[in-house]
Design a protein around this motif. Structure first.
Motif, mmCIF file in Angstrom:
data_model
loop_
_atom_site.group_PDB
_atom_site.id
_atom_site.type_symbol
_atom_site.label_atom_id
_atom_site.label_comp_id
_atom_site.label_asym_id
_atom_site.label_seq_id
_atom_site.Cartn_x
_atom_site.Cartn_y
_atom_site.Cartn_z
ATOM 1 N N TYR A 206 0.854 -1.189 0.000
ATOM 2 C CA TYR A 206 0.000 0.000 0.000
ATOM 3 C C TYR A 206 0.887 1.235 0.000
ATOM 4 C CZ TYR A 206 -3.229 3.660 1.552
ATOM 5 O OH TYR A 206 -3.965 4.823 1.647
ATOM 6 N N ALA A 207 0.529 2.212 -0.810
ATOM 7 C CA ALA A 207 1.300 3.459 -0.869
ATOM 8 C C ALA A 207 0.372 4.647 -1.026
ATOM 9 C CB ALA A 207 2.288 3.427 -2.032
ATOM 10 N N ILE A 208 0.788 5.755 -0.396
ATOM 11 C CA ILE A 208 0.174 7.054 -0.668
ATOM 12 C C ILE A 208 1.244 7.887 -1.366
ATOM 13 C CG2 ILE A 208 -0.765 9.175 0.310
ATOM 14 C CD1 ILE A 208 -1.794 7.552 2.658
ATOM 15 N N VAL A 209 0.918 8.394 -2.532
ATOM 16 C CA VAL A 209 1.863 9.195 -3.304
ATOM 17 C C VAL A 209 1.533 10.671 -3.082
ATOM 18 C CG1 VAL A 209 2.824 9.648 -5.587
ATOM 19 C CG2 VAL A 209 2.004 7.351 -5.020
ATOM 20 N N ASP A 210 2.441 11.375 -2.404
ATOM 21 C CA ASP A 210 2.255 12.814 -2.187
ATOM 22 C C ASP A 210 2.614 13.550 -3.479
ATOM 23 O OD1 ASP A 210 1.753 15.196 -0.952
ATOM 24 O OD2 ASP A 210 3.642 15.268 0.156
#
Length: 869
Positions: A206-210
């Motif tokens: 899981y990743a959140i890309v800023d």
């Protein structure tokens, strides 16, 4: 009627309201209860137990998890998540792109989804655009995560492999997009399990890309490439740089005017391409004393000449790149204005620029591993993104990533006033007009932020401001070290700041300045203590709240003096007073000196003013000499200005001009989308092949001995089958079988079959011949295992598989590069280049696999320890 239809079809508003009802309201209902929880870590770990042991989904525990995360933020950071931030966190958990205005607290929003998705024990990544944001995020939000019992890691390029393993092994990891991508590629070149830095079980969960639009849209045109030195003469680039000075630039053919281009070459500025004319080709052949520039032996020269012209005509110092103090050509990111250390243009262009600048030419490189950002992030089980500007690119996010955009409402209404663009005849006219406006506002004390699209523009404006006697700061790729402090103080009264692009700066501009930032820097410099250390955080927060306890908290920090505490308190008071003053002056004023080719970049600049309900204003100054207007805008507007006799002191402020600019931007955005989509289509071909090769490598590295043995035996059997199909085809009569050819091929790979009776195959059916030869090969493999011992045979198999696969994959990538560079010429033969590329790339891959299996077989049966036969 249209207002009614908009309400009916406004799915964004419906989705926000749904999340308020299903997530925000239940979280708010738990707030008082959660405030009484004595041990937040124990309560949060109980949710982890429910997920990992009781089989509950993350959706099942989202509400209590969000309530605990909000309470952790309130206790240790002094920040309580707003309701709209809870909406944003839920959107990120759903794998959506959350659009949040500048100053709405994206860092805090991300904590909700990251902590929730860390509960399943598979790791969550926060991906940022630079090391500074990754470090600050990990340090600042680390307090919150550790309060919940979670571990936090920071993966940067300075770490050793063991340290990176630990960072990626944490529940939450902060990392830059490039470092993460390169770690993935390096893992797929690793020679042992111990060399892997990403998790072995769930490397990309899981990743959140800023700044998701910056990474997945703007940077998507440049693939990640790991290269090794290639054996190619680089001094030829110097020769070509001198040679092209003897060529003349011409104009392309123009229908109705001339049928042939003029000069020795023509330039396509939009596509950044060069085209040699027949006259130019003849001249080059004479200068190089060759007969055919495009013959096989001269292909490298033709390529170098083209790149030399591109370097001279299309890539400009102080705009596209800088030359640093060490004499290195460093690319400047066109979207963020940052220098991109370590990144190089491909296909010899970087070497051509080095030759043009007369600096040392680094050796050309050969691709060892590559992937586009699009295909890399699609490898995640789930990923989300957040930015201040994404809605204009929603179609691309949906088409390529399958993610829609949810616009999160602001916590307070946006009060910024955006003025109409002012359009001037020339660049100098708009610059002087912009400086005049800065003068007027500077006299009142209103802070001004001037956004530029290039280093050259920022320095030209700086010179004009100096001439006008206006003190100012400059932020561009040359002054990155001062970036955070310059931006943090850009909201002080009387401050004028010039910044080359504002995407992903990661630091809010607070009206009146940022006293907390200054105090944090001072604590780090004077006492060697991180500003995010609990005791430093407590002191800074107490000062900012004018809390009498600040004095006692300061004295607990070793070395802090009464004088330092007094200065900190006075600084905060002065900042608070200046905040009130700047608000009365109208807040931060934004001046854009050029419309960017992407509307998002313009919106990012504007978004720096009017944060969290603050007042603010913005205006763009445009000229018909700007690249965007010159290449894409309507010539009729320029003709109209000429007819009206308008000079450089008279701007146009009209809807027609604004419409022309927006249409020009839309055309550029469409063109760039086509470029990215085209790149992705080609990379998709390589991606399928890459998936097969990397899956094979991972199986060899991480698989059990029995799995590796099964894989090895399968490759040997495939090799035998391919030789049978080649020499004993089933559609030929037995007397036409090439038994001698089969025997030679098999003995070359497996000398242990010397006693096998190949002639006996003539009397067998194809199936019987296959069984006989496969059986003999299996016996030979068993004998080989006995000869070496099963353990040693397994080690040998792993070693051989990795070495052979890596060598042939590297050669295959080089072949794909060559194929990709020349495939466009197929269009002249009325054939679709992409179809041709896909067909040929598939054939190349199949040939590589056949060769790979043959070499694995040969090495396994012939290799001796200490020597290779």
């Amino acid at each position: 009627m249209f207002r009614v239809l908009n309400k009916v079809f406004d799915t964004n508003q419906r989705d926000v309201q749904r999340l308020i009802k299903t997530v925000v309201e239940p979280v708010n209902a738990l707030e008082q209860e959660t405030m009484q929880v004595p041990d937040l870590a124990a309560a949060f770990m109980d949710l982890r137990r429910q997920v990992q042991q009781e089989g509950k989904s993350l959706d099942d525990v989202m509400v209590p998890a969000f309530a605990l995360i909000r309470e952790a933020g309130r206790r240790v950071l002094g920040k309580r998540h707003y309701d709209v931030q809870i909406v944003g966190g839920a959107a990120l958990h759903q794998g959506r792109i959350a659009e949040m205005k500048t100053g709405e607290g994206k860092t805090l929003v991300a904590s909700l989804a990251l902590a929730l998705n860390a509960l399943d024990g598979k790791g969550a990544h926060l991906v940022t655009v630079n090391d500074y944001l990754a470090r600050v995020g990990a340090e600042e939000m680390g307090l919150l995560y550790r309060t919940l019992g979670l571990t936090v890691g920071l993966a940067n390029r300075e770490l050793q492999p063991a340290q990176k393993q630990a960072a990626y092994g944490c529940d939450i990891t902060y990392v830059t997009n490039s470092e993460l991508g390169f770690d993935y590629l390096r893992d797929n070149m690793a020679q042992s399990r111990e060399a892997l830095v990403l998790r072995a079980d769930h490397p990309l969960h899981y990743a959140i890309v800023d700044e998701v639009d910056s990474i997945l849209i703007d940077e998507a045109r440049t693939p990640l490439i790991i290269s090794g030195a290639a054996e190619k003469a680089t001094d030829q680039y110097y020769v070509m740089a001198k040679l092209i000075k003897r060529l003349k630039r011409g104009e392309p053919a123009e229908p109705g005017v001339r049928t042939e281009p003029t000069g020795d070459y023509t330039i396509d500025e939009k596509g950044k391409q060069v085209h040699l004319t027949e006259q130019g080709i003849d001249k080059i052949e004479k200068l190089l004393s060759i007969s055919d520039l495009y013959s096989r032996e001269n292909m490298d020269r033709a390529h170098m000449i083209t790149q030399a012209i591109r370097a001279a005509e299309l890539y400009h110092r102080e705009k596209d790149y800088i030359v640093n103090a060490e004499g290195e050509v460093v690319i400047v990111d066109e979207f963020t204005g940052r220098s991109m250390a370590g990144r190089r243009y491909g296909e010899g262009l970087h070497q051509a620029i080095e030759a043009k600048e007369g600096v040392k030419i680094e050796n050309e490189n050969q691709t060892l591993a590559t992937i586009t950002y699009q295909n890399f992030f699609r490898l995640y089980d789930k990923f989300a993104g957040m930015t201040g500007t994404a809605k204009t690119e929603e179609k691309e996010f949906l088409d390529i990533y399958g993610s829609d955009v949810l616009v999160i409402p602001t916590n307070r209404p946006v009060l910024r006033k955006d003025g109409e663009d002012l359009v001037y005849r020339s660049k100098m006219g708009k610059y002087r007009a912009a400086v005049e406006e800065v003068k007027v506002r500077h006299v009142t004390g209103q802070p001004v932020l001037i956004g530029t699209a290039s280093i050259q523009t920022s320095e030209e404006l700086s010179a004009l401001l100096k001439e006008a006697g206006i003190p100012h700061s400059v932020l561009n790729a040359k002054y990155e070290a001062q970036e955070a402090s310059i931006i943090a103080q850009a909201g002080r009264s009387g401050t004028v700041t010039i910044a080359t692009n504002m995407a992903g700066r990661g630091t809010d501009i607070k009206l009146g300045g940022d006293a907390e930032f200054i105090m944090g820097e001072a604590i780090e410099q004077n006492f060697g203590l991180s500003r995010f250390a609990p005791e430093a955080e407590a002191f800074i927060k107490a000062v900012s709240r004018h809390d009498a306890q600040a004095h006692d908290l300061g004295l607990k920090i070793p070395g802090m003096t009464e004088d330092f505490i007094r200065q900190a308190i006075e600084l905060q008071k002065a900042t608070d007073a200046d905040h009130v003053k700047v608000k009365e002056l109208g807040g931060l004023h934004i001046i854009g000196t050029e419309r960017h080719e992407s509307r998002r970049i313009d919106n990012q600049l504007r978004g720096r003013a009017g944060r969290q309900g603050d007042p603010g204003s913005s205006r763009f100054y445009v000229s018909f000499e700007d690249d965007l207007m010159r290449l894409f805008a309507n010539d009729r507007v320029v003709a109209m200005m000429d007819r009206l006799g308008m000079d450089d002191t008279q701007p146009i402020e009209a809807k027609m001009v604004t419409g022309a600019i927006e249409k020009a931007q839309a055309r550029v955005e469409d063109r760039n989308f086509s470029i990215r989509k085209n790149l992705l289509e080609f990379d998709n071909v390589a991606s399928k092949q890459r998936d097969i090769i990397y899956a094979q490598r991972r199986e060899v590295l991480l698989g059990q001995d029995s799995e590796v043995e099964e894989s090895t035996e399968g490759m040997i059997a495939d090799f035998v089958d391919s030789q049978l199909a080649t020499h004993l085809p089933v559609d030929l009569p037995h007397d036409q079988w090439d038994i001698d050819g089969l025997k030679a091929a098999m003995l070359d790979a497996i000398p242990q079959l010397e006693t096998f009776d190949f002639d006996a195959l003539r009397g067998m059916t194809p199936a019987e011949a296959q069984d006989a030869l496969l059986g003999a090969t299996a016996d030979a493999f068993d004998a080989r295992k006995e000869e070496l011992s099963p353990t040693m045979m397994n080690s040998l198999s792993r070693y051989v598989l990795l070495q052979v696969v890596d060598q042939h994959w590297k050669e295959h990538l080089h072949g794909m590069d060559v194929l990709r560079q020349g495939i466009g010429l197929r269009g002249y033969g009325q054939r679709d280049p992409f179809t041709e590329y896909k067909f040929e790339a598939t054939n190349m891959f199949n040939d590589m696999i056949d060769t790979l299996k043959a070499e694995v077989t040969k090495f396994l049966f012939r290799m001796q320890f200490g020597q290779t036969v």
